[in-house]
Design a protein around this motif. Structure first.
Motif, PDB file in Angstrom:
ATOM      1  N   MET A 171     -15.920  31.695 -27.701  1.00  0.00           N
ATOM      2  CA  MET A 171     -14.691  31.440 -26.948  1.00  0.00           C
ATOM      3  C   MET A 171     -13.910  32.715 -26.655  1.00  0.00           C
ATOM      4  O   MET A 171     -13.213  32.809 -25.644  1.00  0.00           O
ATOM      5  N   TYR A 172     -14.005  33.696 -27.553  1.00  0.00           N
ATOM      6  CA  TYR A 172     -13.247  34.940 -27.395  1.00  0.00           C
ATOM      7  C   TYR A 172     -14.166  36.077 -26.954  1.00  0.00           C
ATOM      8  O   TYR A 172     -15.042  36.495 -27.717  1.00  0.00           O
ATOM      9  N   PRO A 173     -13.980  36.601 -25.740  1.00  0.00           N
ATOM     10  CA  PRO A 173     -14.837  37.696 -25.270  1.00  0.00           C
ATOM     11  C   PRO A 173     -14.579  38.999 -25.999  1.00  0.00           C
ATOM     12  O   PRO A 173     -15.445  39.880 -26.024  1.00  0.00           O
ATOM     13  N   HIS A 174     -13.389  39.140 -26.599  1.00  0.00           N
ATOM     14  CA  HIS A 174     -13.030  40.352 -27.320  1.00  0.00           C
ATOM     15  C   HIS A 174     -12.610  39.983 -28.750  1.00  0.00           C
ATOM     16  O   HIS A 174     -12.128  38.893 -29.003  1.00  0.00           O
ATOM     17  N   TRP A 175     -12.783  40.955 -29.658  1.00  0.00           N
ATOM     18  CA  TRP A 175     -12.417  40.748 -31.061  1.00  0.00           C
ATOM     19  C   TRP A 175     -10.920  40.499 -31.173  1.00  0.00           C
ATOM     20  O   TRP A 175     -10.103  41.246 -30.623  1.00  0.00           O
ATOM     21  N   VAL A 176     -10.555  39.457 -31.888  1.00  0.00           N
ATOM     22  CA  VAL A 176      -9.154  39.161 -32.180  1.00  0.00           C
ATOM     23  C   VAL A 176      -9.043  38.773 -33.649  1.00  0.00           C
ATOM     24  O   VAL A 176     -10.034  38.431 -34.299  1.00  0.00           O
ATOM     25  N   LYS A 177      -7.833  38.807 -34.151  1.00  0.00           N
ATOM     26  CA  LYS A 177      -7.595  38.409 -35.536  1.00  0.00           C
ATOM     27  C   LYS A 177      -6.681  37.194 -35.577  1.00  0.00           C
ATOM     28  O   LYS A 177      -5.946  36.905 -34.634  1.00  0.00           O
ATOM     29  N   ASP A 178      -6.770  36.488 -36.689  1.00  0.00           N
ATOM     30  CA  ASP A 178      -5.834  35.411 -37.009  1.00  0.00           C
ATOM     31  C   ASP A 178      -5.775  34.312 -35.947  1.00  0.00           C
ATOM     32  O   ASP A 178      -4.805  34.181 -35.199  1.00  0.00           O
ATOM     33  N   ILE A 182     -10.077  26.031 -33.768  1.00  0.00           N
ATOM     34  CA  ILE A 182     -10.485  25.766 -32.386  1.00  0.00           C
ATOM     35  C   ILE A 182      -9.346  25.131 -31.587  1.00  0.00           C
ATOM     36  O   ILE A 182      -9.119  25.482 -30.425  1.00  0.00           O
ATOM     37  N   PHE A 183      -8.625  24.192 -32.178  1.00  0.00           N
ATOM     38  CA  PHE A 183      -7.525  23.527 -31.477  1.00  0.00           C
ATOM     39  C   PHE A 183      -6.516  24.544 -30.961  1.00  0.00           C
ATOM     40  O   PHE A 183      -6.055  24.475 -29.810  1.00  0.00           O
ATOM     41  N   TRP A 184      -6.165  25.518 -31.804  1.00  0.00           N
ATOM     42  CA  TRP A 184      -5.196  26.536 -31.417  1.00  0.00           C
ATOM     43  C   TRP A 184      -5.814  27.544 -30.444  1.00  0.00           C
ATOM     44  O   TRP A 184      -5.111  28.104 -29.619  1.00  0.00           O
ATOM     45  N   ALA A 185      -7.125  27.741 -30.543  1.00  0.00           N
ATOM     46  CA  ALA A 185      -7.795  28.694 -29.658  1.00  0.00           C
ATOM     47  C   ALA A 185      -7.683  28.282 -28.196  1.00  0.00           C
ATOM     48  O   ALA A 185      -7.572  29.132 -27.306  1.00  0.00           O
ATOM     49  N   PHE A 186      -7.718  26.976 -27.933  1.00  0.00           N
ATOM     50  CA  PHE A 186      -7.623  26.506 -26.548  1.00  0.00           C
ATOM     51  C   PHE A 186      -6.279  26.859 -25.915  1.00  0.00           C
ATOM     52  O   PHE A 186      -6.168  26.935 -24.686  1.00  0.00           O
ATOM     53  N   LYS A 187      -5.261  27.088 -26.738  1.00  0.00           N
ATOM     54  CA  LYS A 187      -3.938  27.434 -26.222  1.00  0.00           C
ATOM     55  C   LYS A 187      -3.647  28.927 -26.314  1.00  0.00           C
ATOM     56  O   LYS A 187      -2.530  29.360 -26.034  1.00  0.00           O
ATOM     57  N   ASP A 188      -4.644  29.712 -26.699  1.00  0.00           N
ATOM     58  CA  ASP A 188      -4.473  31.144 -26.945  1.00  0.00           C
ATOM     59  C   ASP A 188      -4.940  31.945 -25.727  1.00  0.00           C
ATOM     60  O   ASP A 188      -6.121  31.924 -25.383  1.00  0.00           O
ATOM     61  N   ASP A 189      -4.022  32.677 -25.094  1.00  0.00           N
ATOM     62  CA  ASP A 189      -4.407  33.427 -23.893  1.00  0.00           C
ATOM     63  C   ASP A 189      -5.238  34.665 -24.199  1.00  0.00           C
ATOM     64  O   ASP A 189      -5.726  35.333 -23.278  1.00  0.00           O
ATOM     65  N   ARG A 190      -5.402  34.989 -25.488  1.00  0.00           N
ATOM     66  CA  ARG A 190      -6.276  36.111 -25.835  1.00  0.00           C
ATOM     67  C   ARG A 190      -7.741  35.813 -25.537  1.00  0.00           C
ATOM     68  O   ARG A 190      -8.587  36.713 -25.574  1.00  0.00           O
ATOM     69  N   ARG A 191      -8.069  34.558 -25.243  1.00  0.00           N
ATOM     70  CA  ARG A 191      -9.457  34.200 -24.950  1.00  0.00           C
ATOM     71  C   ARG A 191      -9.934  34.785 -23.623  1.00  0.00           C
ATOM     72  O   ARG A 191     -11.136  34.882 -23.388  1.00  0.00           O
ATOM     73  N   THR A 192      -9.032  35.154 -22.750  1.00  0.00           N
ATOM     74  CA  THR A 192      -9.435  35.638 -21.430  1.00  0.00           C
ATOM     75  C   THR A 192      -9.379  37.152 -21.375  1.00  0.00           C
ATOM     76  O   THR A 192      -8.463  37.791 -21.888  1.00  0.00           O
ATOM     77  N   ALA A 193     -10.353  37.737 -20.738  1.00  0.00           N
ATOM     78  CA  ALA A 193     -10.392  39.190 -20.582  1.00  0.00           C
ATOM     79  C   ALA A 193      -9.210  39.668 -19.747  1.00  0.00           C
ATOM     80  O   ALA A 193      -8.672  40.748 -19.937  1.00  0.00           O
ATOM     81  N   ARG A 194      -8.771  38.812 -18.818  1.00  0.00           N
ATOM     82  CA  ARG A 194      -7.661  39.167 -17.949  1.00  0.00           C
ATOM     83  C   ARG A 194      -6.379  39.395 -18.736  1.00  0.00           C
ATOM     84  O   ARG A 194      -5.646  40.345 -18.499  1.00  0.00           O
ATOM     85  N   SER A 195      -6.105  38.487 -19.700  1.00  0.00           N
ATOM     86  CA  SER A 195      -4.900  38.632 -20.492  1.00  0.00           C
ATOM     87  C   SER A 195      -4.935  39.885 -21.342  1.00  0.00           C
ATOM     88  O   SER A 195      -3.927  40.545 -21.560  1.00  0.00           O
ATOM     89  N   LYS A 196      -6.115  40.233 -21.839  1.00  0.00           N
ATOM     90  CA  LYS A 196      -6.263  41.432 -22.669  1.00  0.00           C
ATOM     91  C   LYS A 196      -5.966  42.673 -21.837  1.00  0.00           C
ATOM     92  O   LYS A 196      -5.245  43.570 -22.275  1.00  0.00           O
TER      93      LYS A 196
END
Length: 203
Positions: A171-178, A182-196
């Protein structure tokens, strides 16, 4: 060059788990089961301490999360080595279930290193629960003997946690912490390369 001033007090508790490896291996080598178990208990205790200090002192960092994850993995490996040596009969009798949990765990680590070049540090709720169960079971087995309902619970939660961990890696193209799960991941904009990229550019 290794610089001591780069690391905070929480990092050093994580370092303890890494530095304790030669001592633990030596105690295994000399068959010192009780001493090994007590020092393993200390290692597991530092896992709770470093996270608490990082949050309490507001010194949470990507480096600290990575150190914490490495320390956790090394402590688990040392616990398994202790069980192989000191609880050989138990390990032989239950190797099928142990491999069922351990092989996906190793696979998850390989996938993480291929994608991120390092171990994950999601620290999900399920991962924390799994780590506590593993620590309690391993220590209880070494101190007192096996508790099978705890063993089976540990295996089930461990497999579920590994499945979640692998899912989060994809789900995460880049390394993230904390990441809490999965439920919270769907609402996390860090999942997109664009947001990074936007965050790196200060947008």
């Amino acid at each position: 060059m290794f610089r001591f001033d780069k690391y905070n007090i929480a990092d050093w508790f994580s370092f303890y788990r890494i530095f304790a490896v030669p001592l633990l291996l030596g105690l295994v080598w000399f068959g010192e089961r009780q001493l090994f178990t007590w020092f393993l208990l200390i290692s597991y205790s530092t896992d709770a301490i470093d996270g608490f200090l990082a949050r309490k002192l507001n010194i949470v960092s990507a480096r600290g999360s990575q150190l914490d994850s490495v320390g956790d993995q090394i402590t688990l490996i040392m616990g398994l080595i202790g069980l192989i040596v000191f609880e050989t009969d138990f390990m032989k009798a239950n190797y099928g279930l142990i491999l069922l949990a351990f092989i996906p765990y190793v696979l998850q680590m390989i996938i993480a290193f291929i994608k991120y070049g390092k171990a994950t540090a999601f620290h999900t709720y399920l991962a924390k629960t799994s780590a506590v169960l593993q620590g309690v079971f391993i220590l209880w087995l070494l101190f007192f003997g096996p508790v099978y309902w705890l063993f089976y619970t540990m295996i089930i939660i461990g497999v579920l946690e590994t499945i979640e961990e692998i899912s989060l890696i994809y789900m995460y193209p880049h390394w993230v912490k904390d990441v809490k799960g999965i439920f919270w991941a769907f609402k996390d904009d860090r999942r997109t390369a664009r947001s990074k990229t936007a965050k790196e550019n200060g947008v």
